[in-house]
Design an enzyme around this catalytic site. Structure first.
Site, PDB file in Angstrom:
ATOM      1  N   SER A   1       0.843  -1.199   0.000  1.00 28.20           N
ATOM      2  CA  SER A   1       0.000   0.000   0.000  1.00 28.20           C
ATOM      3  C   SER A   1       0.871   1.239   0.000  1.00 28.20           C
ATOM      4  O   SER A   1       2.021   1.211   0.479  1.00 28.20           O
ATOM      5  CB  SER A   1      -0.883  -0.005   1.250  1.00 28.20           C
TER       6      SER A   1
ATOM      7  N   TYR B   1      -0.468  -0.319  10.532  1.00 33.65           N
ATOM      8  CA  TYR B   1      -0.664  -0.826   9.168  1.00 33.65           C
ATOM      9  C   TYR B   1       0.419  -0.287   8.231  1.00 33.65           C
ATOM     10  O   TYR B   1       1.036  -1.038   7.468  1.00 33.65           O
ATOM     11  CB  TYR B   1      -2.046  -0.397   8.681  1.00 33.65           C
TER      12      TYR B   1
ATOM     13  N   LYS C   1       3.281  -2.451   6.209  1.00 37.49           N
ATOM     14  CA  LYS C   1       3.469  -2.431   4.757  1.00 37.49           C
ATOM     15  C   LYS C   1       4.870  -1.968   4.382  1.00 37.49           C
ATOM     16  O   LYS C   1       5.434  -2.424   3.379  1.00 37.49           O
ATOM     17  CB  LYS C   1       2.405  -1.554   4.102  1.00 37.49           C
TER      18      LYS C   1
END
Length: 254
Positions: free
Chosen positions: A139, A152, A156
């Site tokens: 992402s 998160y 990533k």
């Protein structure tokens, strides 16, 4: 000679491949001729998977369960040519108040699970004729600050590091690459941005004038898995429609 993505005869495993971005990846791999198996925590509703797609229930954060999953795919199909680490995601949470349990679960789902799947897939691919390919789905949150989803974004970012490291360790028989997606129009896209108007406003900020469809990410994965990318390993293919619009650029244009 016409260039085409041809995955005929290849067996692919897509984690979280039944919905959202994963469904787009599954669809494009099928269109390229691959045999596709997907996994998830719960079985999808009857009739929602494309014809011919196999499903296995699996918690990809459980290393032993992933080993059983990969073994089942090989038992059913005789080989595993492509593993796509797509499972992931995170609700929005302020970093200052995120609980240790929450952060651990986000890291496990978005980073450690990809290592689990990759380890078991690599063991198969190293021993089979033709080797194999692993594609991790990342992402933009891993490439820039990720306010509201700090764990998160960190996961990533770690996934990109993992991708480049595994590409070096497991070459030449296994190629490892990454696709870093920007905004994607999944089933929850409009809700996430406050409804159709909010979604349209956000989409308009993308230089190409729209957000990605799941198939756009799927096409990138299919390319990286194909013979057309036979000399591509350790790469991060960014699929974001030209990037996120910068505030100063808007000011410059008036």
């Amino acid at each position: 000679m016409t260039l085409a993505i041809d995955l005929s005869g290849q067996v692919a495993l897509v984690t979280g491949g039944a919905r959202g971005v994963g469904a787009g990846i599954t669809d494009r791999l099928l269109a390229a001729g691959a045999t596709v198996v997907v996994c998830g925590r719960t079985e999808p509703a009857a009739g929602t998977l494309p014809a011919g797609v196999g499903f296995h229930a699996c918690d990809v954060t459980d290393h032993a369960a992933v080993g059983e999953l990969v073994a089942a795919v090989v038992a059913d199909h005789g080989r595993l040519d492509l593993a796509v680490n797509n499972a992931g995601g995170s609700p929005g949470t302020e970093a200052a108040t995120a609980s240790p349990r929450f952060s651990d679960k986000i890291l496990a789902l978005n980073l450690t699970s990809a290592l689990h799947v990759s380890q078991h897939a690599n063991a198969v691919m190293q021993a089979q004729e033709g080797g194999g390919s692993i594609v991790n789905v990342g992402s933009l949150s891993g490439l820039r600050p990720s306010p509201g989803t700090a764990a998160y974004g960190a996961a990533k970012a770690g996934l990109l590091s993992l991708t480049t490291t595994l590409a070096m360790e497991w070459a030449p028989r296994v190629r490892v690459n990454m696709v870093s997606a920007g905004m994607v129009r999944t089933e929850v896209f409009e809700d996430y941005y406050g409804g159709p108007e909010g979604a349209a406003a956000v989409s308009a900020t993308v230089p190409l004038g729209r957000v990605a469809e799941p198939a756009d990410v799927g096409n990138a994965v299919a390319f990286l898995a194909s013979p057309l990318a036979s000399f591509v390993s350790g790469a991060n293919l960014v699929v974001h429609g030209g990037g996120e619009q910068l505030a100063f650029f808007t000011h410059q244009r008036g």
